[in-house]
Motif scaffolding. Structure first.
Motif, PDB file in Angstrom:
ATOM      1  N   SER A  88       0.837  -1.204   0.000  1.00 21.96           N
ATOM      2  CA  SER A  88       0.000   0.000   0.000  1.00 21.96           C
ATOM      3  C   SER A  88       0.869   1.250   0.000  1.00 21.96           C
ATOM      4  O   SER A  88       2.044   1.205   0.356  1.00 21.96           O
ATOM      5  N   PHE A  89       0.260   2.365  -0.387  1.00 23.26           N
ATOM      6  CA  PHE A  89       0.964   3.641  -0.379  1.00 23.26           C
ATOM      7  C   PHE A  89       1.497   3.943   1.026  1.00 23.26           C
ATOM      8  O   PHE A  89       2.633   4.392   1.182  1.00 23.26           O
ATOM      9  N   GLU A  90       0.688   3.684   2.041  1.00 23.08           N
ATOM     10  CA  GLU A  90       1.105   3.968   3.425  1.00 23.08           C
ATOM     11  C   GLU A  90       2.320   3.117   3.804  1.00 23.08           C
ATOM     12  O   GLU A  90       3.238   3.594   4.460  1.00 23.08           O
ATOM     13  N   GLU A  91       2.312   1.852   3.403  1.00 19.93           N
ATOM     14  CA  GLU A  91       3.445   0.978   3.720  1.00 19.93           C
ATOM     15  C   GLU A  91       4.697   1.433   2.964  1.00 19.93           C
ATOM     16  O   GLU A  91       5.810   1.431   3.500  1.00 19.93           O
ATOM     17  N   TRP A  92       4.492   1.821   1.691  1.00 16.85           N
ATOM     18  CA  TRP A  92       5.601   2.329   0.884  1.00 16.85           C
ATOM     19  C   TRP A  92       6.183   3.575   1.541  1.00 16.85           C
ATOM     20  O   TRP A  92       7.408   3.715   1.678  1.00 16.85           O
ATOM     21  N   MET A  93       5.304   4.483   1.972  1.00 18.76           N
ATOM     22  CA  MET A  93       5.781   5.716   2.599  1.00 18.76           C
ATOM     23  C   MET A  93       6.498   5.416   3.912  1.00 18.76           C
ATOM     24  O   MET A  93       7.514   6.051   4.235  1.00 18.76           O
ATOM     25  N   ALA A  94       5.997   4.445   4.670  1.00 23.47           N
ATOM     26  CA  ALA A  94       6.669   4.041   5.913  1.00 23.47           C
ATOM     27  C   ALA A  94       8.072   3.510   5.595  1.00 23.47           C
ATOM     28  O   ALA A  94       9.032   3.790   6.318  1.00 23.47           O
ATOM     29  N   ALA A  95       8.188   2.773   4.490  1.00 25.19           N
ATOM     30  CA  ALA A  95       9.498   2.245   4.083  1.00 25.19           C
ATOM     31  C   ALA A  95      10.437   3.379   3.676  1.00 25.19           C
ATOM     32  O   ALA A  95      11.627   3.379   4.024  1.00 25.19           O
ATOM     33  N   ILE A  96       9.909   4.360   2.943  1.00 26.38           N
ATOM     34  CA  ILE A  96      10.712   5.528   2.538  1.00 26.38           C
ATOM     35  C   ILE A  96      11.242   6.244   3.786  1.00 26.38           C
ATOM     36  O   ILE A  96      12.427   6.573   3.891  1.00 26.38           O
ATOM     37  N   LYS A  97      10.354   6.452   4.756  1.00 25.89           N
ATOM     38  CA  LYS A  97      10.750   7.151   5.992  1.00 25.89           C
ATOM     39  C   LYS A  97      11.780   6.323   6.754  1.00 25.89           C
ATOM     40  O   LYS A  97      12.753   6.861   7.284  1.00 25.89           O
ATOM     41  N   PHE A  98      11.549   5.018   6.839  1.00 27.94           N
ATOM     42  CA  PHE A  98      12.462   4.134   7.549  1.00 27.94           C
ATOM     43  C   PHE A  98      13.859   4.189   6.922  1.00 27.94           C
ATOM     44  O   PHE A  98      14.865   4.387   7.610  1.00 27.94           O
ATOM     45  N   LEU A  99      13.930   4.042   5.602  1.00 28.87           N
ATOM     46  CA  LEU A  99      15.235   4.040   4.925  1.00 28.87           C
ATOM     47  C   LEU A  99      15.933   5.391   5.090  1.00 28.87           C
ATOM     48  O   LEU A  99      17.156   5.456   5.240  1.00 28.87           O
TER      49      LEU A  99
END
Lengths: 335, 335
Positions: free
Chosen positions: A60-71
Motif C-alpha cells: 500500500s501507499f502507506e506501507e511504501w511511505m513508511a518504508a521511505i521514511k524508515f530508509l
C-alpha cells in the motif's frame, strides 16, 4: 545543478501506458541502455524482485511511505562510526548470505561469518603476546591460535585483525570520548609456525545498537537485539582468500538466536584454562581462561574455482544457462 | 542506549549452522515472532526476494558494500525539501507500481500516476480563476477542468492540489531562497458544476534532481534524467478514492522515456487555444493556451472492491489461496 538539455528522444527506448503487469519489462527496457553488462544484470534482478515484492504483498501507499521514511532514518543516523545500513543488512541475514556467496569454503576450512559494523582501520599493530584490551574489569583470556593451509602447513606472516567489546559489551567506537585511542582491537601477525597469540578479555553477549531505526524494526518483529559472546577475526595474506570470521564461546546466551545470524556450529569454541606449562610459556597466570583455535585458510585459486562452480550451479537452477561467469559473477552473454 | 539484559533464550526460535540455502527459512523463523501478521507477511516476502536477489546475482562483497554506500548517500542527501528515496523509487518504477496497486482504476475513470517528491502542504487555497505562478517568463495557460463521477455527475467541493515548475523547469522548493512563499502551486476547489479553473504557465520538460546519488545511478545506467512537460493534480473528497495524477502535454520531449515512468496514454493532452467567448468568460486574452480535461473520480466503495478483487487474483497467481484479504491487503490466515 541540472543540465539544460537532454538527449535526443530518438535514441531512447519507447515507454508508454504503464500497467501493474508491464511496468517491470519497461523498466528493464529503459535500463538496457546500461553499458556495463554485469551492472545491467544486477539491476534487472533487483527491479524484478522489487516489483514482484510489491505485487505479491499488494504494497500500500502507506506501507511504501513508511518504508521511505524508515530508509531515510537509517541513512541519516549513519556516521563515520555508525553504519546502520550494515546493521540492517545483518539483521535480515543478507550480510551472512553475501559473505557465504563471495567467500565459499570447502569442507575442513574455516567458515566465514558477518563482518558487523565495528571493524576499524586504526587498530595498532602489536607483537604477539600483547594485551589488546585496557578494560580492568574484563575476565582475562589468553587467545592462542594457529593459521594453516588446507593441507595442514602453517602460514607465516598472516595479518590478523582482532576486535572485541569491553566487559560492558561495547566496542571502543561506541564511546563518544574514544578519540584516536583504539581499544579492544589489534593487528597481529602469525609467526614462523603460523601461530599468533594475545591477551584479551572473555567476550560477553551484547545488544547491537538498538536506539535507532533498526532497533525499532527488531522490536516490531518481536525480536531481541542480542549477540552471543564472540570475538572477531579477519585474516589477510597474499595468495589466500580474505577470511572474515568470529569465534563464539560455547554456552553463551543467545548462541541459538544471534540477532545478526552469525553463529555457525564450526565456529563455536569451548573455553579451556591455561596449564602451568602454558602459563610460563606465554607469561600469564596459571588458570587464566584460554581460547584455542586452528584457523584454516583457502587459497585464492581454490576460492575462485569454488565461486565459479557455485555460480554455474545457481544459474542452472535459475534456468539461465546462457550466462557467462566472469570472476565468479554471472554476466549476460552479450554479442 | 542499550538495555542491560535480553530475553530468556528458551522463548526464541533456535538457529544454527546457517548456509546459503537455509538462511532464508531461518530468518523467516526468527521473524515469525512478529505479532502483526500483515507486517510478518511483508517481511517474509521482502527477505525472500532480497535473498533470492543475492543468490541469483551471486552478489559480491564489493557490490554489497557499494550498495550500502549508495543507500547511505541517498539517506544523507535527504532534507525537508528533498526526498532522494522517493526519487529512487520513482526511477525504478516502484512508485508508479505502488500507486497502480493501491489505487486501482476501472476503465473510463482517470488513471493515477507518480506523486513525485515535490508536493508540499503549504500551497495557498485560492479561488477559481487565480494565477498560481508568479513567473513572468512562462507561456500563459488557462487550465479549465471538471471533476465527475463514473456515471457522469459533477462533483462539487473537491479539494484539488495543483503544482508545476516555473519556466526554468524548477519547483519553488528547489530554490534556496523560497522561504514560506509557495509558488507554482495552489489548492483550488471545484464549484457547483464540478468545474475548477486557474491561470498557470505551459509546463516545460525538466531534469529530475541529478546532482545526487540517484543522478549518478541514472548516468551509470545510461539513462537521461528528464521528465516530459506535465502538471500535477491531486484530488480529495470524502467518499472518493484519493487521486494522484498528472496531465502530460502531447508532443513534449521525453514523452516516451519519462525518467520516472509517469506517462500514461490517457493522461496525454493536446493544448488548445482560448476562444473569444472563453476569453471573456474567464478573463484571459483570446488565443491564450488552454488545457482542458475532465477528471473522473472513483468512489471509495468501488476502489475497495477492485483492490480486494485484484489482491485475490494476485494471491491466486502466487499459489497462496489461503491468505485472507483485509482492507485489500493479503494477510496470512492465522489461527
Amino acid at each position: 545543478m541540472a543540465s539544460t538539455s537532454g538527449p535526443e528522444a530518438a535514441s531512447v527506448p519507447v515507454l508508454k501506458d504503464l500497467t501493474i503487469e508491464n511496468i517491470t519489462e519497461n523498466v528493464h527496457r529503459i535500463n538496457s541502455q546500461c553499458a556495463d553488462p554485469r551492472f545491467k544484470y544486477v539491476m534487472e534482478r533487483l527491479v524484478s524482485h522489487l516489483h514482484d515484492f510489491a505485487r505479491e504483498t499488494r504494497l500500500s501507499f502507506e506501507e511504501w511511505m513508511a518504508a521511505i521514511k524508515f530508509l531515510t532514518e537509517v541513512g541519516q543516523i549513519c556516521t563515520d562510526v555508525r553504519q546502520e545500513f550494515i546493521l540492517l543488512s545483518d539483521i535480515v541475514g543478507l550480510s551472512l548470505l553475501v559473505d557465504s556467496i563471495d567467500h565459499p569454503k570447502p569442507p575442513s576450512s574455516t567458515e566465514g561469518t558477518v563482518l558487523g559494523p565495528f571493524h576499524t582501520h586504526d587498530a595498532s599493530t602489536l607483537p604477539n603476546g600483547t594485551p589488546i584490551s585496557a578494560d580492568p574489569n574484563g575476565d582475562p583470556l589468553l587467545v592462542l591460535c594457529s593459521v594453516k593451509t588446507m593441507s595442514g602447513d602453517p602460514v607465516a606472516g598472516v595479518k590478523v585483525d582482532v576486535w572485541e567489546t569491553d566487559s560492558h559489551g561495547k566496542y571502543d567506537v561506541q564511546y563518544d570520548d574514544r578519540g584516536d585511542k583504539a581499544d579492544g582491537r589489534a593487528v597481529i601477525h602469525t609467526d614462523e609456525e603460523g601461530v599468533f597469540w594475545f591477551n584479551a578479555i572473555v567476550p560477553v553477549p551484547y545488544p547491537i545498537p538498538n536506539d535507532g531505526p533498526v532497533g525499532k524494526l527488531l522490536e516490531r518483529l518481536g525480536r531481541h537485539c542480542w549477540r552471543p559472546s564472540h570475538m572477531h577475526f579477519m585474516f589477510e595474506k597474499s595468495g589466500f582468500d580474505h577470511l572474515v570470521t568470529a569465534l563464539y564461546i560455547r554456552g553463551s546466551d543467545y548462541e541459538t538466536s544471534d540477532a545478526v545470524f552469525g553463529v555457525k556450529e564450526s565456529l563455536i569454541v569451548g573455553l579451556d584454562t591455561v596449564s602451568s606449562k602454558l602459563a610460563k610459556q606465554y607469561n600469564v597466570k596459571e588458570g587464566t581462561k584460554l581460547l584455542k583455535y586452528d584457523f584454516v585458510l583457502v587459497t585464492d585459486e581454490e576460492t575462485k574455482k569454488l565461486r565459479h562452480d557455485e555460480a554455474v550451479k545457481a544459474m542452472h537452477a535459475l534456468g539461465r544457462e546462457g550466462m557467462m561467469i566472469i570472476n565468479g559473477l554471472p554476466v549476460p552473454d552479450v554479442d
